[in-house]
Design an enzyme around this catalytic site. Sequence first.
Site, short mmCIF file in Angstrom:
data_model
loop_
_atom_site.label_atom_id
_atom_site.label_comp_id
_atom_site.label_asym_id
_atom_site.label_seq_id
_atom_site.Cartn_x
_atom_site.Cartn_y
_atom_site.Cartn_z
N ASP A 1 -11.28 1.55 23.28
CA ASP A 1 -12.18 2.52 23.20
C ASP A 1 -13.33 2.60 24.30
OD1 ASP A 1 -13.92 4.55 22.89
OD2 ASP A 1 -13.96 4.49 20.45
N ASN B 1 -14.37 17.58 32.93
CA ASN B 1 -13.83 18.88 33.48
C ASN B 1 -14.90 19.55 34.34
OD1 ASN B 1 -15.95 20.75 32.15
ND2 ASN B 1 -14.43 20.22 30.23
N GLY C 1 -10.13 15.20 24.58
CA GLY C 1 -9.75 13.75 25.26
C GLY C 1 -11.09 12.90 25.28
N ASP D 1 -13.37 12.79 27.54
CA ASP D 1 -14.65 13.63 27.79
C ASP D 1 -15.08 13.98 26.56
OD1 ASP D 1 -16.42 15.27 28.99
OD2 ASP D 1 -15.22 16.87 29.49
N SER E 1 -6.83 11.90 34.59
CA SER E 1 -5.90 12.96 34.86
C SER E 1 -4.50 12.62 34.12
CB SER E 1 -5.73 13.15 36.40
OG SER E 1 -6.76 13.75 36.97
#
Length: 171
Positions: free
Chosen positions: A11, A25, A33, A35, A118
């Site tokens: 983590d 984003n 996710g 973010d 990504s």
Amino acid sequence: MNNKIEIIKGDITILEVDAIVNAANKSLLGGGGVDGAIHRAAGPQLLEECRMLNGCETGQAKITGGYNLPAKHVIHTVGPVWRSGNNNEEELLADTYKNSLEVALENSIKTIAFPNISTGIYGFPKEKAASIAIKVANEFLIDHPEIEKVIFVCFDRENYEIYNAGITTGI
């Protein structure tokens, strides 16, 4: 392999490093996710600071404080969405790593941890993404010994095995 590169499964939000990288984003205002996990762990102050940054373009990187995270800083970068590989996706992904490392250098960051940028909902092929990440980090570290450690943090076993294979084979 460069001894300044480490691959771990775990983590990213619990690492005690100078900076963790957020696969953000374009709005920088949180998402799913990694973010979302980073925003939740850092607390509401991160969102407030991100609002002042006016977003971020694909391939670019911006820095904030780490707030409630053990990391002192968060470097936010926007990876490309995979659209068949004919839209500069590989170059844009390489830019996310290069620009994040440049921001780290500009801010005297010695230890930095990256997620697998990504490869989740953005659909970038995992093997190709790992190859790009490892190559960019290796090249950057050769020219910038000030960076003491680059950690690739893999949340899942599949990415962990891909990154370890990439390091072993020297991609």
